[in-house]
Design a protein around this motif. Structure first.
Motif, PDB file in Angstrom:
ATOM      1  N   GLU A  52      -1.672   4.073 -11.276  1.00 10.11           N
ATOM      2  CA  GLU A  52      -0.973   2.942 -12.051  1.00 10.11           C
ATOM      3  C   GLU A  52       0.523   3.419 -12.242  1.00 10.11           C
ATOM      4  O   GLU A  52       0.854   4.477 -12.680  1.00 10.11           O
ATOM      5  N   SER A  53       1.407   2.611 -12.315  1.00  9.63           N
ATOM      6  CA  SER A  53       2.932   2.929 -12.540  1.00  9.63           C
ATOM      7  C   SER A  53       3.469   1.534 -12.464  1.00  9.63           C
ATOM      8  O   SER A  53       3.348   0.727 -11.913  1.00  9.63           O
ATOM      9  N   ILE A  54       4.648   1.540 -13.369  1.00  7.90           N
ATOM     10  CA  ILE A  54       5.435   0.360 -13.682  1.00  7.90           C
ATOM     11  C   ILE A  54       6.675   0.496 -12.812  1.00  7.90           C
ATOM     12  O   ILE A  54       7.226  -0.685 -12.592  1.00  7.90           O
ATOM     13  N   LYS A  55       6.816   1.549 -11.817  1.00  9.35           N
ATOM     14  CA  LYS A  55       7.842   1.572 -10.868  1.00  9.35           C
ATOM     15  C   LYS A  55       7.599   0.812  -9.667  1.00  9.35           C
ATOM     16  O   LYS A  55       6.146   0.596  -9.382  1.00  9.35           O
ATOM     17  N   SER A  56       8.433   0.403  -8.703  1.00 11.82           N
ATOM     18  CA  SER A  56       8.066  -0.263  -7.775  1.00 11.82           C
ATOM     19  C   SER A  56       7.578   0.674  -6.773  1.00 11.82           C
ATOM     20  O   SER A  56       8.068   2.016  -6.474  1.00 11.82           O
ATOM     21  N   VAL A  57       6.520   0.304  -5.677  1.00 10.08           N
ATOM     22  CA  VAL A  57       5.864   1.044  -4.965  1.00 10.08           C
ATOM     23  C   VAL A  57       6.705   1.492  -3.987  1.00 10.08           C
ATOM     24  O   VAL A  57       6.490   2.320  -3.131  1.00 10.08           O
ATOM     25  N   GLY A  58       7.675   0.803  -3.663  1.00 17.07           N
ATOM     26  CA  GLY A  58       8.531   1.117  -2.409  1.00 17.07           C
ATOM     27  C   GLY A  58       9.039   2.575  -2.786  1.00 17.07           C
ATOM     28  O   GLY A  58       9.610   3.245  -1.627  1.00 17.07           O
ATOM     29  N   GLY A  59       9.275   3.321  -3.933  1.00 18.13           N
ATOM     30  CA  GLY A  59       9.767   4.288  -3.629  1.00 18.13           C
ATOM     31  C   GLY A  59       8.706   5.826  -3.600  1.00 18.13           C
ATOM     32  O   GLY A  59       9.062   6.722  -3.893  1.00 18.13           O
ATOM     33  N   PHE A  60       7.679   5.336  -3.678  1.00 20.97           N
ATOM     34  CA  PHE A  60       6.458   6.230  -3.435  1.00 20.97           C
ATOM     35  C   PHE A  60       6.265   6.894  -2.106  1.00 20.97           C
ATOM     36  O   PHE A  60       6.291   5.939  -1.280  1.00 20.97           O
ATOM     37  N   ASN A  61       5.978   8.102  -2.010  1.00 17.48           N
ATOM     38  CA  ASN A  61       5.592   8.583  -0.716  1.00 17.48           C
ATOM     39  C   ASN A  61       4.255   9.573  -1.378  1.00 17.48           C
ATOM     40  O   ASN A  61       4.534  10.276  -2.307  1.00 17.48           O
ATOM     41  N   VAL A  62       3.430   9.959  -0.118  1.00 25.49           N
ATOM     42  CA  VAL A  62       2.526  11.122  -0.535  1.00 25.49           C
ATOM     43  C   VAL A  62       2.951  12.106   0.688  1.00 25.49           C
ATOM     44  O   VAL A  62       3.158  11.812   1.779  1.00 25.49           O
ATOM     45  N   PHE A  63       2.860  13.275   0.136  1.00 26.03           N
ATOM     46  CA  PHE A  63       3.065  14.535   0.884  1.00 26.03           C
ATOM     47  C   PHE A  63       1.985  15.663   0.861  1.00 26.03           C
ATOM     48  O   PHE A  63       1.312  15.750  -0.180  1.00 26.03           O
ATOM     49  N   VAL A  64       1.818  16.327   1.930  1.00 29.24           N
ATOM     50  CA  VAL A  64       1.006  17.554   1.729  1.00 29.24           C
ATOM     51  C   VAL A  64       1.728  18.325   0.782  1.00 29.24           C
ATOM     52  O   VAL A  64       3.121  18.755   0.900  1.00 29.24           O
ATOM     53  N   GLU A  65       1.042  19.199   0.228  1.00 30.11           N
ATOM     54  CA  GLU A  65       1.751  19.936  -0.740  1.00 30.11           C
ATOM     55  C   GLU A  65       2.521  21.270   0.057  1.00 30.11           C
ATOM     56  O   GLU A  65       2.325  21.791   0.826  1.00 30.11           O
TER      57      GLU A  65
END
Length: 364
Positions: A52-65
């Motif tokens: 959950e986040s109030i931020k727009s999903v467009g800025g999120f990304n998932v990376f391998v550590e």
């Protein structure tokens, strides 16, 4: 004096209230920025995450550590402040991942490892034959289960020229790598820049493999599947390089062995050379006299020189058409329309037009 003290006390009270208000707002924002990730599993596969986040999903990304350059491939969906990320391939077991927003670290999550008794297997390596042209274009690696993409596949493959006793780097490193959607089939290209005549890599390094040399390809046991299980053993394939193949496949040279009507016996198609193992099952069709596709399955045999077609229903007596798409390739990448290595300086046009070539046969 009492009036002054009263005014001073009220002023201090207002300052303290404003201070506590700022602290409260800061605390709320901090709590809003604190994100907890939940991992969704289907049959031990980690297929998606939710947060959950109030931020727009467009800025999120998932990376391998530890990898900030290439995000995990997948799609985000949102419903209000609730976001879900569906990975194209399952997340790797026992691996740490990072959720980032505009490249800034947000939080970390770890994929659980489930106990799976049987180890993944390398089912096949194509071409399956042990002699190949020195201008071989690509190889396929087929696994029994989806494999991890935490590291480059080339970290788990070694190539040794046993003729000269030297380690070689023959495969082109691609990002992202060429996996099928199920992540069970990997395509590795031998460096095309070294195969095409007169390109700079070809002039500087020559062909990736050289005729009259033997190469040992090892697939390391440490390669893991999506659930963190190592390959059950090390796999080895040895190939001997022959002179290059600079001829297009010719359908007129193919032979067809027709089955008898009222049977479900296979139709045999003899190529008289080894062809691309994956394309050969994707670009060949059987049509009946009404030009309807005959349903059935294809099986490659005899080092990819023969395809067997097994119809879903018994053959009917009559005339049939074998249709082949022009993108069918031999081991050197030569297709039905043009050679892979063409000298454009001499005015040879590389025709990429999609065409269909046909052969007729009858079932009696």
């Amino acid at each position: 004096m009492n009036g002054y003290n009263t005014h001073f006390n009220k002023k201090m009270d207002n300052i303290m209230l404003a201070f506590f208000y700022v602290i409260m707002i800061f605390g709320c924002e901090k709590n809003q920025n604190k994100i907890t990730v939940s991992v969704d599993y289907i049959n031990t596969k980690a297929v998606s995450i939710g947060f959950e986040s109030i931020k727009s999903v467009g800025g999120f990304n998932v990376f391998v550590e530890g990898n900030k350059d290439i995000p995990v491939l997948g799609d985000f969906t949102s419903k209000g402040d609730k976001h879900t990320f569906f990975s194209i391939i399952p997340f790797a077991a026992n691996q740490n991942y990072e959720l980032r927003y505009d490249q800034e670290f947000v939080t970390q999550f770890t994929i659980e490892k489930f106990n799976v008794e049987d180890a993944p297997e390398l089912l096949a390596i194509y071409p399956s034959k042990d002699t190949v042209p020195e201008n071989l274009l690509k190889m396929y690696f087929i696994f029994s289960r989806p494999m991890q993409e935490v590291e480059s596949a080339l970290n788990f493959i070694t190539i040794t020229n046993t003729t000269t006793d030297t380690e070689e780097s023959i495969f082109l490193k691609l990002e992202p790598e060429l996996w099928n959607r199920e992540h069970t089939q990997l395509t590795l290209w031998l460096d095309p820049g070294r195969i095409k005549t007169d390109l700079i890599p070809n002039k500087e390094k020559g062909l990736p493999i050289v005729r009259v040399n033997t190469y040992e390809i090892k697939i390391l046991e440490s390669w893991k599947d999506y659930n963190g299980n190592n390959l059950g053993k090390e796999y080895t394939k040895t190939v001997y390089a022959l002179p290059g193949d600079y001829h297009k496949p010719i359908l007129a040279d193919w032979e067809i062995s027709s089955p008898k009507s009222n049977t479900a016996h296979p139709l045999y198609i003899y190529f008289n050379e080894s062809l691309d193992a994956i394309l050969a099952k994707e670009v060949i069709y059987i049509l009946n006299s009404d030009k309807e596709v005959v349903a059935g399955t294809y099986k490659l045999t005899n080092k990819e020189t023969v395809v067997e077609f097994y119809p879903k229903s018994n053959w009917e007596k009559g005339n049939y058409i074998l249709e082949v798409e022009s993108k069918l390739e031999d081991l050197a990448g030569n297709n039905l329309n043009h050679l892979f290595d063409v000298d454009l300086k001499e005015g040879h046009n590389q025709d990429d037009t999609f065409t269909i070539t046909t052969l007729n046969f009858a079932v009696n």
